[in-house]
Design a protein around this motif. Structure first.
Motif, PDB file in Angstrom:
ATOM      1  N   GLN A 385     116.318 -13.365  71.845  1.00 25.77           N
ATOM      2  CA  GLN A 385     115.841 -14.474  71.005  1.00 25.77           C
ATOM      3  C   GLN A 385     116.266 -15.783  71.663  1.00 25.77           C
ATOM      4  N   PRO A 386     115.521 -16.222  72.684  1.00 31.88           N
ATOM      5  CA  PRO A 386     115.946 -17.410  73.431  1.00 31.88           C
ATOM      6  C   PRO A 386     115.673 -18.707  72.670  1.00 31.88           C
ATOM      7  N   ILE A 387     116.368 -19.749  73.092  1.00 30.63           N
ATOM      8  CA  ILE A 387     116.142 -21.096  72.554  1.00 30.63           C
ATOM      9  C   ILE A 387     114.963 -21.694  73.316  1.00 30.63           C
ATOM     10  N   VAL A 388     113.945 -22.141  72.593  1.00 29.59           N
ATOM     11  CA  VAL A 388     112.762 -22.702  73.249  1.00 29.59           C
ATOM     12  C   VAL A 388     112.406 -24.029  72.590  1.00 29.59           C
ATOM     13  N   GLU A 389     112.235 -25.057  73.412  1.00 28.47           N
ATOM     14  CA  GLU A 389     111.576 -26.261  72.885  1.00 28.47           C
ATOM     15  C   GLU A 389     110.195 -26.322  73.516  1.00 28.47           C
ATOM     16  N   MET A 390     109.185 -26.475  72.670  1.00 26.77           N
ATOM     17  CA  MET A 390     107.810 -26.572  73.178  1.00 26.77           C
ATOM     18  C   MET A 390     107.281 -27.974  72.891  1.00 26.77           C
ATOM     19  N   LEU A 391     106.753 -28.584  73.935  1.00 28.65           N
ATOM     20  CA  LEU A 391     106.125 -29.892  73.771  1.00 28.65           C
ATOM     21  C   LEU A 391     104.698 -29.762  74.271  1.00 28.65           C
ATOM     22  N   ILE A 392     103.762 -30.343  73.547  1.00 21.53           N
ATOM     23  CA  ILE A 392     102.351 -30.214  73.942  1.00 21.53           C
ATOM     24  C   ILE A 392     101.833 -31.621  74.240  1.00 21.53           C
ATOM     25  N   PRO A 393     102.088 -32.134  75.451  1.00 23.26           N
ATOM     26  CA  PRO A 393     101.812 -33.552  75.721  1.00 23.26           C
ATOM     27  C   PRO A 393     100.324 -33.902  75.686  1.00 23.26           C
ATOM     28  N   SER A 394      99.467 -32.877  75.843  1.00 24.82           N
ATOM     29  CA  SER A 394      98.024 -33.163  75.806  1.00 24.82           C
ATOM     30  C   SER A 394      97.575 -33.617  74.415  1.00 24.82           C
ATOM     31  N   ARG A 405      91.248 -28.334  75.335  1.00 28.53           N
ATOM     32  CA  ARG A 405      92.287 -27.529  75.999  1.00 28.53           C
ATOM     33  C   ARG A 405      93.623 -28.265  75.917  1.00 28.53           C
ATOM     34  N   HIS A 406      94.710 -27.535  76.143  1.00 33.66           N
ATOM     35  CA  HIS A 406      96.029 -28.171  76.046  1.00 33.66           C
ATOM     36  C   HIS A 406      96.987 -27.655  77.109  1.00 33.66           C
ATOM     37  N   VAL A 407      98.018 -28.471  77.355  1.00 32.09           N
ATOM     38  CA  VAL A 407      99.120 -28.000  78.195  1.00 32.09           C
ATOM     39  C   VAL A 407     100.405 -28.064  77.377  1.00 32.09           C
ATOM     40  N   ALA A 408     101.264 -27.086  77.596  1.00 31.31           N
ATOM     41  CA  ALA A 408     102.547 -27.097  76.889  1.00 31.31           C
ATOM     42  C   ALA A 408     103.686 -26.939  77.879  1.00 31.31           C
ATOM     43  N   SER A 409     104.770 -27.695  77.611  1.00 35.50           N
ATOM     44  CA  SER A 409     106.027 -27.525  78.343  1.00 35.50           C
ATOM     45  C   SER A 409     106.899 -26.623  77.492  1.00 35.50           C
TER      46      SER A 409
END
Ligand SMILES: Cc1cc2nc3c(=O)[nH]c(=O)nc-3n(C[C@H](O)[C@H](O)[C@H](O)COP(=O)(O)OP(=O)(O)OC[C@H]3O[C@@H](n4cnc5c(N)ncnc54)[C@H](O)[C@@H]3O)c2cc1C
Length: 544
Positions: A385-394, A405-409
């Motif tokens: 269960q990892p720690i994840v931050e997701m950002l979707i700058p698109s 469409r989108h890109v995510a970090s």
């Protein structure tokens, strides 16, 4: 010098943002400066790349706040195309299948969100923000000054007294908060302010960003503070997005440098710092070319500089022993994904773009979750269960992907810098990446099928691609033993190496990691101070 280019006043090893900032201030003072960057593009970890056909993203560093506004103004980065936009809200934390916490969008809104979990926490929020504001102001100012440096005699002492004076102006209550922030674990610090697990998770996440530690590690509270003293367009503590990605910042810096006459060489890895009779004399590139310069400033991690680019015989033995103990390894695993659609969260359904899609989406619902992630990583390499931050700058920037469409970090924490049992990240990276996608999918069940392509940056790959030792995104732990007057080492916090004319200007120096530009600017100031002293001495001697 054999096979050389024209001698320069200064050569910078590495064209990361700090190297560019340092180069710009030196060039502004009239120095002839060359930047040698190993990669085909400058920017270091702050770059924008096409990682999948038709999809561009900030492939490593992904959000901006710490960048010093004075540097933006001095280098006229806005005139060179930089535009930073704010997010409507800062963070969105799914808590379970039915509840979530949103942070940001104004004090009252955040208080209303906190009240869903604890009325007491909602009431505590204004005082907490006021405390961070007051302490943040002091740190912002200290970040722009060279720390008092052991061994600098009277000037170092005076600097220390001036900086201590600033701290002395704080009330006793604030001094005690500051002491807590520098010494306590983030759990123990937040326990003093809040009671609900989601609220503590929302703030505690900042303490594990780039920090291979648990929320119970003493000193982890400082890492929270480190992430709060930035600003976006004058709004303190806010995080924003650079239109065009983080590469827009460093491309603007590169343009500003070139306009000042800086020579930028890409595909130009430095193999060795040249030293002549104890003085820096320039650099030798991997292809054998040499660039003569009396000033060499290294933008690379101090471990990389002193253990690979400087000959051991050019360094005092005691310095070599101490630098060998410098600690690297932030436990960061980074992915970029191309998406066919936005994630549809179980706790907040909907694929149509909403403010939570435009925020930092934090998958780490409690401090206990973060604690377990570290313990699992120590035992197995990473957590189930990892720690994840997701950002979707698109969602804020239509230059990154085609419409719709989108890109995510995906910024993921507590992935062992070196895997246990001698395993290699080259063998483990795909497995870890699958787990990260599955983890997001657990909270947003359309996620896995929406992924069209992915780029995987394991700790090992971060080292290979960007020269980040052990994949450390901060160029060395942000722990008390490696901060301020001790960054990177006691006696060398004023950017000076133990070789005359060799300086450090990267994130391994005060005030540390993040896209702030402060290490580069502070280093340039110290270099110019030495140079004017040298010139004054020369004139005085000639006049005798
Ligand atoms: C995955 C990731 C996510 C991050 N997220 C954020 C974020 O969202 N916001 C934020 O503010 N910070 C973030 N950071 C931290 C921040 O990006 C770094 O602390 C910052 O980039 C350090 O800047 P720097 O200029 O000191 O060094 P770097 O950016 O590391 O630049 C050093 C340069 O030196 C070059 N180099 C290395 N060896 C040689 C050699 N031998 N010869 C010539 N050149 C060489 C490298 O190629 C590189 O270009 C993140 C970092 C990473 C890796």
């Amino acid at each position: 010098m054999a096979t050389g280019t024209q001698p320069r006043d200064a050569v910078i090893i590495g064209g990361g943002h700090n190297g560019l900032v340092c180069a710009w201030y030196l060039a502004k003072a009239g120095l002839q400066v060359t930047v040698c960057e190993a990669r085909p593009v400058v920017g270091g970890a702050a770059v924008t790349e096409e990682f999948h056909p038709g999809f561009r993203n900030s492939v490593a560093s992904y959000t901006v706040s710490l960048l010093n506004p004075q540097i933006i103004a001095d280098m006229t980065l806005h005139d060179h195309g930089l535009r930073v936009v704010e997010r409507p809200i800062a963070n969105f934390l799914p808590i379970d299948g039915a509840s979530y916490l949103k942070l940001g969008g104004g004090l009252q809104r955040t208080q209303a969100e906190f009240a869903k979990f604890s009325r007491r926490d909602a009431e505590a929020l204004p005082a907490y923000y006021a405390m961070l504001d007051e302490i943040g102001d002091i740190l912002r100012s200290l970040a722009q000054q060279t720390p008092p440096n052991l061994g600098d005699g009277l000037p170092g002492l005076m600097r220390g007294l001036r900086q201590a004076g600033r701290l002395a102006s704080l009330s006793l209550r604030r001094k005690s908060d500051l002491l807590d922030l520098f010494t306590k674990s983030v759990r123990s610090f937040l326990d003093g302010w809040f009671e609900s697990a989601p609220v503590k998770a929302a703030f505690g996440f900042d303490a594990v960003v780039g920090n291979y530690a648990t929320p119970d590690s003493p000193g982890s509270a400082y890492v929270l503070l480190h992430h709060t003293f930035g600003e976006v367009n004058g709004k303190k503590g806010a995080w924003g997005h650079a239109i065009g990605g983080m590469g827009a910042i460093t491309q603007a810096m590169a343009t500003a440098c070139v306009a000042r006459g800086v020579q930028i060489m890409t595909d130009a890895p430095v193999r060795q710092v040249l030293v002549d009779a104890g003085n820096a004399a320039g650099v030798e590139l991997a292809d054998g070319r040499r660039i003569a310069a009396g000033i060499v400033a290294a933008n690379v991690n101090p471990s990389l500089l002193f253990q690979h680019l400087v000959a051991p015989t050019d360094l005092p033995a005691e310095f070599r022993t101490r630098i060998a103990r410098y600690r690297n390894g932030s436990g960061t695993f980074r992915m970029n994904v191309a998406l066919a659609e936005l994630p549809d969260f179980t706790c907040l359904p909907g694929k149509a773009m909403a403010e939570h899609h435009q925020s930092g989406i934090v998958i780490a619902p409690s401090l206990d979750y973060m604690d377990a992630a570290l313990h699992d990583a120590k035992a197995f390499g990473w957590s189930k269960q990892p720690i994840v931050e997701m950002l979707i700058p698109s969602t804020l920037d239509d230059s990154l992907a085609r419409p719709g469409r989108h890109v995510a970090s995906l910024f993921c924490q507590q992935f062992a810098p070196l895997l246990p049992d001698g395993r290699s990240w080259d063998d483990a990276r795909e497995k870890a990446a699958d787990l990260i996608i599955d983890t997001v999918n657990d909270w947003a069940p359309n996620f896995k099928t929406s992924v069209l392509g992915r780029m995987i940056l394991s700790p090992l790959y971060l080292e290979r691609k960007f020269g980040l030792t052990n994949g450390d995104i901060m160029h060395g732990h942000l722990s008390l033993d490696q901060l301020w007057a001790a960054r990177p080492l006691l006696g060398h916090a004023s950017h000076r190496a133990p070789i005359k004319g060799l300086y450090m200007c990267g994130a391994g120096t005060h005030p540390g990691g993040g896209v702030s530009g402060n290490p580069g600017r502070n280093a340039a100031r110290e270099i110019l101070r030495d140079r004017s002293l040298f010139t004054a001495l020369g004139l005085a001697l000639r006049g005798r």
